[in-house]
Design a protein around this motif. Structure first.
Motif, PDB file in Angstrom:
ATOM      1  N   UNK A  21       0.822  -1.203   0.000  1.00  0.00           N
ATOM      2  CA  UNK A  21       0.000   0.000   0.000  1.00  0.00           C
ATOM      3  C   UNK A  21       0.865   1.265   0.000  1.00  0.00           C
ATOM      4  N   UNK A  22       1.905   1.260   0.804  1.00  0.00           N
ATOM      5  CA  UNK A  22       2.804   2.416   0.861  1.00  0.00           C
ATOM      6  C   UNK A  22       3.539   2.587  -0.463  1.00  0.00           C
ATOM      7  N   UNK A  23       3.951   1.478  -1.041  1.00  0.00           N
ATOM      8  CA  UNK A  23       4.625   1.537  -2.339  1.00  0.00           C
ATOM      9  C   UNK A  23       3.714   2.112  -3.419  1.00  0.00           C
ATOM     10  N   UNK A  24       2.452   1.720  -3.402  1.00  0.00           N
ATOM     11  CA  UNK A  24       1.503   2.194  -4.417  1.00  0.00           C
ATOM     12  C   UNK A  24       1.141   3.654  -4.223  1.00  0.00           C
ATOM     13  N   UNK A  25       0.974   4.071  -2.968  1.00  0.00           N
ATOM     14  CA  UNK A  25       0.547   5.429  -2.664  1.00  0.00           C
ATOM     15  C   UNK A  25      -0.954   5.527  -2.527  1.00  0.00           C
ATOM     16  N   UNK A 130      -3.620  -4.893  -2.687  1.00  0.00           N
ATOM     17  CA  UNK A 130      -2.588  -3.861  -2.547  1.00  0.00           C
ATOM     18  C   UNK A 130      -1.422  -4.125  -3.487  1.00  0.00           C
ATOM     19  N   UNK A 131      -1.056  -5.378  -3.668  1.00  0.00           N
ATOM     20  CA  UNK A 131       0.059  -5.698  -4.552  1.00  0.00           C
ATOM     21  C   UNK A 131      -0.296  -5.443  -6.018  1.00  0.00           C
ATOM     22  N   UNK A 132      -1.536  -5.708  -6.390  1.00  0.00           N
ATOM     23  CA  UNK A 132      -1.951  -5.372  -7.753  1.00  0.00           C
ATOM     24  C   UNK A 132      -1.987  -3.857  -7.940  1.00  0.00           C
ATOM     25  N   UNK A 133      -2.359  -3.128  -6.901  1.00  0.00           N
ATOM     26  CA  UNK A 133      -2.331  -1.664  -6.996  1.00  0.00           C
ATOM     27  C   UNK A 133      -0.900  -1.169  -7.172  1.00  0.00           C
ATOM     28  N   UNK A 134       0.030  -1.738  -6.427  1.00  0.00           N
ATOM     29  CA  UNK A 134       1.429  -1.334  -6.550  1.00  0.00           C
ATOM     30  C   UNK A 134       1.979  -1.677  -7.934  1.00  0.00           C
ATOM     31  N   UNK A 135       1.509  -2.807  -8.485  1.00  0.00           N
ATOM     32  CA  UNK A 135       1.954  -3.214  -9.816  1.00  0.00           C
ATOM     33  C   UNK A 135       1.240  -2.451 -10.920  1.00  0.00           C
TER      34      UNK A 135
END
Length: 248
Positions: A21-25, A130-135
């Motif tokens: 989540x932090x990585x994605x923003x 969250x990981x798909x959001x970051x990707x």
């Protein structure tokens, strides 16, 4: 799985969720949750944790509980997420599996064990979001595969099919008929879902492979597919039957 294993999964999955989540923003869209941003995803999970914290100390006979409002500023929201997670994990460990608690499902035992299992899988599935959001993609290959141990993933399939799907469809009875096989090959487990128009699905162990639809793959892949997240599982047959099992 044992109670302690579920609590450990909550912590591990929550850590991976937060990092993604932090990585994605906060403003990043979540491809796997229509119209959601990462901010909304974090707020949702933090409020669920807050709700569980209240449930662990409420009498089982209580009326339905409601979570507190979450702060809006991103940094404050992340801090509140951390607080709710820590309070929930501490509460679970202090309570132990057999401690009485309020639960939302009248067919389940009203104990802390219910919440340990439910939050392990709630957190794991939202970790994927969250990981798909970051990707920035909802492609199955956008995030790593085989991140969930077979036993944990198979338990998540079981919880979804046995608890969550019948509960949701009891309020919105499907107008479809047929059978669906879910087969988690590396876990050695399979489930048969029987759907009838206007009836609550019947879920049990699979004793046949001649079904109207099937979802087959590793436990990790079938876990994701069962929750309608991007997956490498192979779905064959009548997809309307699989779609009828969708949960929020």
């Amino acid at each position: 799985m044992e109670f302690g294993g579920y609590v450990a999964e909550v912590e591990g999955q929550a850590g991976a969720f937060r990092a993604a989540a932090v990585s994605a923003g906060p403003d990043a869209p979540v491809p796997t949750c229509q119209d959601w941003t990462v901010h909304k995803l974090v707020r949702h999970l933090a409020k669920v944790y807050n709700w569980v914290c209240k449930s662990l100390v409420a009498p089982p006979e209580s009326e339905r509980l409601h979570p507190d409002q979450a702060p809006e500023p991103w940094d404050e929201l992340l801090g509140w997420f951390d607080e709710q997670l820590a309070t929930m994990v501490d509460g679970l460990r202090a309570a132990g599996p057999d401690a009485p608690a309020w639960v939302f499902d009248p067919t389940s035992a009203s104990t802390a064990a219910f919440w340990a299992r439910r939050q392990a899988h709630e957190t794991a599935i939202h970790r994927l979001d969250a990981e798909h959001a970051a990707a920035g993609s909802d492609r199955a290959d956008a995030v790593p595969s085989l991140v969930f141990e077979p036993a944990f993933a198979a338990d998540g399939i079981d919880e979804l099919l046995v608890l969550m799907v019948p509960r949701r469809l009891a309020r919105e009875l499907p107008d479809v008929e047929g059978t669906v096989l879910f087969h988690a090959a590396d876990a050695g487990r399979a489930w048969l879902v029987e759907l009838t128009p206007g009836g609550v699905p019947v879920i049990g162990p699979a004793d046949e492979i001649d079904t109207d639809a099937s979802v087959v793959g590793t436990a990790d892949a079938v876990y994701r597919a069962a929750w309608h997240r991007p997956s490498t599982a192979i779905t064959t047959g009548d997809r309307t039957l699989v779609d009828a099992l969708r949960t929020p």
